[in-house]
Motif scaffolding. Structure first.
Motif, PDB file in Angstrom:
ATOM      1  N   UNK A   1      45.255  21.953  35.588  1.00  0.00           N
ATOM      2  CA  UNK A   1      45.667  22.494  34.578  1.00  0.00           C
ATOM      3  C   UNK A   1      46.035  24.239  35.028  1.00  0.00           C
ATOM      4  N   UNK A   2      45.429  24.613  36.113  1.00  0.00           N
ATOM      5  CA  UNK A   2      45.541  25.950  36.512  1.00  0.00           C
ATOM      6  C   UNK A   2      46.336  25.982  37.744  1.00  0.00           C
ATOM      7  N   UNK A   3      47.010  27.521  37.763  1.00  0.00           N
ATOM      8  CA  UNK A   3      47.953  27.627  38.829  1.00  0.00           C
ATOM      9  C   UNK A   3      47.297  27.116  40.573  1.00  0.00           C
ATOM     10  N   UNK A   4      45.769  27.218  40.475  1.00  0.00           N
ATOM     11  CA  UNK A   4      45.266  27.083  41.652  1.00  0.00           C
ATOM     12  C   UNK A   4      44.939  25.636  41.866  1.00  0.00           C
ATOM     13  N   UNK A   5      45.502  24.963  40.958  1.00  0.00           N
ATOM     14  CA  UNK A   5      45.111  23.443  41.051  1.00  0.00           C
ATOM     15  C   UNK A   5      43.512  23.161  40.463  1.00  0.00           C
ATOM     16  N   UNK A   6      42.890  22.392  41.141  1.00  0.00           N
ATOM     17  CA  UNK A   6      41.579  21.843  40.703  1.00  0.00           C
ATOM     18  C   UNK A   6      40.475  22.992  40.864  1.00  0.00           C
ATOM     19  N   UNK A   7      40.089  23.768  40.151  1.00  0.00           N
ATOM     20  CA  UNK A   7      39.359  24.774  40.346  1.00  0.00           C
ATOM     21  C   UNK A   7      37.938  24.500  41.150  1.00  0.00           C
ATOM     22  N   UNK A   8      37.406  23.568  41.013  1.00  0.00           N
ATOM     23  CA  UNK A   8      36.392  23.094  41.724  1.00  0.00           C
ATOM     24  C   UNK A   8      36.643  22.871  43.411  1.00  0.00           C
TER      25      UNK A   8
ATOM     26  N   UNK B   1      31.916  37.575  39.376  1.00  0.00           N
ATOM     27  CA  UNK B   1      32.225  37.415  40.820  1.00  0.00           C
ATOM     28  C   UNK B   1      33.927  37.344  41.255  1.00  0.00           C
ATOM     29  N   UNK B   2      34.047  37.812  42.445  1.00  0.00           N
ATOM     30  CA  UNK B   2      35.746  37.761  42.810  1.00  0.00           C
ATOM     31  C   UNK B   2      36.341  36.567  42.468  1.00  0.00           C
ATOM     32  N   UNK B   3      35.712  35.414  42.741  1.00  0.00           N
ATOM     33  CA  UNK B   3      36.187  34.065  42.539  1.00  0.00           C
ATOM     34  C   UNK B   3      36.612  33.972  40.975  1.00  0.00           C
ATOM     35  N   UNK B   4      35.761  34.265  40.186  1.00  0.00           N
ATOM     36  CA  UNK B   4      35.950  34.214  38.671  1.00  0.00           C
ATOM     37  C   UNK B   4      36.939  35.130  38.270  1.00  0.00           C
ATOM     38  N   UNK B   5      37.253  36.436  38.888  1.00  0.00           N
ATOM     39  CA  UNK B   5      38.185  37.119  38.407  1.00  0.00           C
ATOM     40  C   UNK B   5      39.457  36.963  38.879  1.00  0.00           C
ATOM     41  N   UNK B   6      39.306  36.007  40.244  1.00  0.00           N
ATOM     42  CA  UNK B   6      40.731  35.572  40.527  1.00  0.00           C
ATOM     43  C   UNK B   6      41.284  34.289  39.468  1.00  0.00           C
ATOM     44  N   UNK B   7      40.179  33.529  39.232  1.00  0.00           N
ATOM     45  CA  UNK B   7      40.334  32.094  38.330  1.00  0.00           C
ATOM     46  C   UNK B   7      40.780  32.850  37.015  1.00  0.00           C
ATOM     47  N   UNK B   8      40.092  33.609  36.497  1.00  0.00           N
ATOM     48  CA  UNK B   8      40.377  34.285  35.009  1.00  0.00           C
ATOM     49  C   UNK B   8      41.381  34.994  35.075  1.00  0.00           C
ATOM     50  N   UNK B   9      41.827  35.749  36.145  1.00  0.00           N
ATOM     51  CA  UNK B   9      42.825  36.776  36.038  1.00  0.00           C
ATOM     52  C   UNK B   9      44.262  36.451  35.697  1.00  0.00           C
TER      53      UNK B   9
END
Length: 197
Positions: A67-74, A109-117
């Protein structure tokens, strides 16, 4: 699995193999049938062709659905992002929505900032509507065995093309999307499906 509804076969697969997991995360077991092992073998071939368009977020898995632009977040960020967020393994997108607006956990974290950003850039349905699962392998967004076979077959041919030095991507044109999808994919006139072999 997404389109079969109340199929006895789908219910059996959930009880026997998936339990509380998703098709993307479940591990193959040795006593599984030949058919189930083949489904698991080819799941990565269609992972990017199944897209969830978020409405209320109730049926879309936060970490394990596309659902996310990065694909499966996991897959994009690893298990650590889940731990850092404090959200459970089987969390749904609904857990980061409040009154139809994005309301994710703190970006510590940087990963959460990227995902939520990039949440604000995601095209969504109205928050009172159910989530929509779209099969990008077919011009009207509906799964068929034929379209799945064509994707797997086409990607198999792409391996040979790559060995010959030819470009390894295929363009899927969404010519006849249902009206509701047209507005969601207007900025993405072509879906690119990349060879992962």
């Amino acid at each position: 699995m997404y389109w079969s509804g109340k199929s006895i076969w789908v219910e059996w697969i959930y009880k026997r193999f998936l339990k509380k997991d998703t098709i993307w995360a479940v591990k193959a077991i040795s006593e599984a049938s030949w058919v189930w092992r083949k489904i698991l073998k080819y799941r990565n071939e269609v992972e990017d062709v199944i897209m969830h368009i978020v409405g209320n977020g109730r049926s879309t898995k936060l970490w394990q659905d596309n659902w996310h632009p990065r694909g499966l977040l996991i897959k994009g960020f690893g298990d650590r992002i889940r731990y850092d967020s404090g959200l459970p393994h089987l969390a749904t997108v609904e857990e980061i929505l409040r009154d139809g607006k994005w309301h994710p956990t703190s970006a510590t974290t940087l990963d959460l900032r990227e995902a939520w950003g990039c949440l604000q850039s995601i095209h969504r349905l109205h928050y009172e509507k159910d989530d929509l699962v779209v099969w990008k392998g077919d011009p009207i967004g509906v799964f068929t065995a034929k379209s799945a076979w064509e994707i797997v077959r086409r990607r198999g041919r792409l391996v040979g093309r790559k060995q010959c030095g030819l470009k390894d991507e295929t363009i899927i044109q969404p010519q006849d999307f249902p009206e509701e999808l047209n507005s969601l994919v207007k900025d993405d006139a072509e879906f690119k499906v990349y060879n992962r072999m």
